[in-house]
Enzyme design. Structure first.
Site, PDB file in Angstrom:
ATOM      1  N   HIS A  64       1.000  -1.064   0.037  1.00 44.89           N
ATOM      2  CA  HIS A  64      -0.010  -0.004   0.200  1.00 44.89           C
ATOM      3  C   HIS A  64       1.068   1.173  -0.037  1.00 44.89           C
ATOM      4  O   HIS A  64       2.015   1.101   0.489  1.00 44.89           O
ATOM      5  CB  HIS A  64      -0.855  -0.160   1.287  1.00 44.89           C
ATOM      6  CG  HIS A  64      -2.192  -0.851   1.128  1.00 44.89           C
ATOM      7  ND1 HIS A  64      -3.102  -0.984   1.924  1.00 44.89           N
ATOM      8  CD2 HIS A  64      -2.254  -1.795   0.276  1.00 44.89           C
ATOM      9  CE1 HIS A  64      -3.921  -1.640   1.699  1.00 44.89           C
ATOM     10  NE2 HIS A  64      -3.620  -2.420   0.583  1.00 44.89           N
ATOM     11  N   GLU A  66       1.056   3.671   1.943  1.00 43.94           N
ATOM     12  CA  GLU A  66       1.432   3.930   3.388  1.00 43.94           C
ATOM     13  C   GLU A  66       2.615   3.273   3.733  1.00 43.94           C
ATOM     14  O   GLU A  66       3.800   3.700   4.153  1.00 43.94           O
ATOM     15  CB  GLU A  66       0.506   3.945   4.406  1.00 43.94           C
ATOM     16  CG  GLU A  66      -0.533   4.857   4.200  1.00 43.94           C
ATOM     17  CD  GLU A  66      -1.816   4.230   3.735  1.00 43.94           C
ATOM     18  OE1 GLU A  66      -1.417   3.460   2.387  1.00 43.94           O
ATOM     19  OE2 GLU A  66      -2.734   4.275   4.085  1.00 43.94           O
ATOM     20  N   CYS A  94      -6.098   1.940   6.165  1.00 42.04           N
ATOM     21  CA  CYS A  94      -6.734   0.330   6.614  1.00 42.04           C
ATOM     22  C   CYS A  94      -6.072   0.090   7.890  1.00 42.04           C
ATOM     23  O   CYS A  94      -5.189   0.683   8.479  1.00 42.04           O
ATOM     24  CB  CYS A  94      -6.515  -0.590   5.409  1.00 42.04           C
ATOM     25  SG  CYS A  94      -4.763  -1.291   5.426  1.00 42.04           S
ATOM     26  N   CYS A  97      -2.219  -0.601   7.730  1.00 35.65           N
ATOM     27  CA  CYS A  97      -1.484   0.568   7.451  1.00 35.65           C
ATOM     28  C   CYS A  97      -1.623   1.432   8.775  1.00 35.65           C
ATOM     29  O   CYS A  97      -0.271   2.016   9.066  1.00 35.65           O
ATOM     30  CB  CYS A  97      -1.840   1.347   6.169  1.00 35.65           C
ATOM     31  SG  CYS A  97      -1.560   0.671   4.639  1.00 35.65           S
TER      32      CYS A  97
END
Lengths: 162, 162
Positions: A64, A66, A94, A97
């Site tokens: 992701h 992040e 999420c 993260c």
């Protein structure tokens, strides 16, 4: 009073400019047919980490925006601890993260758009409200909300038309 | 009835043997002065991914046993989706790892020891009880609990004596 307003404008402009850099990362993800989410990490008013979503390209579930920005920042600082850093991301983090962000000891999180399905800064739950031995974290929503939302909508429209 | 008992013993032995492999990974972490947590991922009764905690060595906050095992399994399957896989880990997953596990679509999680401070399979919260668009996940606790706990205690005792 005038000084306060000027400071507020300067503060807002600075944060907006960092979110614009996160948005540029989201555009990179878009160009690679990835869900367009981008992220930057800032320390002492300098960007020390950048990342965008690369889940499909890398075939790694945790790739992701992040996590990729955290990896970049940690490499640059030669440290997994990211104290006194601020993270700017175009979509609400999420659970994965947000867990990584809190364990990194990042101080501030700015995100553009709420994610009703997966978001852990208020949408599904507030993960930062649990006391996971991490220092206090500040979370702010709203910078570049329209732009980030439009980019996501364009992506999913393109995806459905295929 | 006898058949049921035999099946139960076979099932337990198989799961225990996979947790023993996770424990071997935890021993590797211990030998590198990392908090001793190990993990394996199993599909069709074969180990397709292994990992241990390497947070300090790698200077990456997300280099937990589960994330490293997920990376290994995804590389082997050439896919971020780990459907119909079971994950065995010696410590209760944190929010970050549980988020990654759920997004990987892993079916079963077996863990040895509860983590009161960080655990997201019951200790701090049950992350799998939130509906994050992932399929149903089964979580089991207890395999090799004493051994995994002793190893962690030995590590922290050694750390404190330094």
């Amino acid at each position: 009073m005038k000084q306060d307003v000027e400071n507020a404008i300067r503060y807002y402009s600075m944060n907006k400019s960092f979110m614009e850099e996160a948005y540029k990362e989201a555009l990179l993800a878009f160009s690679k047919n990835e869900i367009p989410v981008g992220c930057v990490i800032v320390k002492d008013n300098k960007i020390i980490g950048r990342g965008h979503n690369l889940k499909e390209t890398s075939k790694l579930v945790y790739s992701h925006a992040e996590i990729n920005a955290i990896a970049d920042a940690s490499k640059n600082l030669n440290n997994w601890r990211l104290n006194d850093c601020s993270l700017y991301v175009t979509l609400e983090p999420c659970a994965m993260c947000m867990g990584a962000i809190m364990q990194s000891q990042i101080s501030n999180v700015y995100f553009s758009v709420f994610d009703k399905a997966m978001g852990c800064c208020g949408s599904k739950l507030n993960l930062f409200e649990y006391n996971f031995q991490n220092p206090k974290i500040n979370v702010f929503q709203g910078l570049l909300e329209e732009e980030s939302k439009s980019l996501l909508q364009e992506f999913f429209k393109k995806l459905r038309s295929k």
